[in-house]
Motif scaffolding. Structure first.
Motif: not given
Length: 164
Positions: A77-93, A117-120
């Motif tokens: 999302n973009t919040v107060n002109n700050v753009e947040f990167n995507k978040l991608a994960a491989i969940p193992v449950r 391929d994302s931050d963190p």
């Protein structure tokens, strides 16, 4: 010759029935999932989507073991002109499942969400309690999932799959 053929057919039938009985205790199948962020995670990321593979093993007295591996993606999302990167994960449950009545169950899963391929980067510990219904092979569940690493990223999820 006729007796040997009858014996062979009977042996194949018994093996087939035994195999079928064993397979009813184990199921595996694909799923799709939607994740709706809550809390601070809702401010920084949009609805997520995922796919994966789920497996169940029935134990005794309504208890079972469940596990899954998949891919989950939340766009930023973009919040107060700050753009947040995507978040991608491989969940193992992995977790436990308890059948309350014939089609209704509750489950508790834990594991790791391995960021890709994302931050963190790295991995987060995850916990996911949920409730679902399973009719024949169709499995539909609702859950809350929380990923713990540098704060909590939590979301409500809807999951639909088919188990063979």
């Amino acid at each position: 010759m006729k007796n040997k053929l009858s014996l062979l057919i009977a042996l194949l039938l018994v093996c087939s029935l035994a195999t079928h009985a064993q397979l009813k205790r184990f199921s595996i199948g694909p799923y799709i999932e939607a994740g709706f962020p809550v809390g601070d995670f809702q401010e920084t990321h949009n609805t997520g989507w995922g796919v994966g593979l789920n497996a169940d093993i029935k134990l005794v007295a309504g208890f079972g073991v469940t596990g899954s591996v998949g891919y989950m993606h939340f766009s930023g999302n973009t919040v107060n002109n700050v753009e947040f990167n995507k978040l991608a994960a491989i969940p193992v449950r992995v977790g436990l499942k308890y059948k309350l009545v014939s089609i209704l169950y509750v489950k508790l899963e834990a594991g790791s969400a391995n960021f890709v391929d994302s931050d963190p980067t790295g991995a987060a510990f995850l916990v996911a309690p949920g409730v679902g219904i399973r009719v024949l092979g169709l499995d539909v569940a609702a859950k809350y999932e929380a990923w713990f690493r540098d704060g909590t990223r939590g979301f409500f999820g809807l999951k639909a799959g088919y188990n063979f």
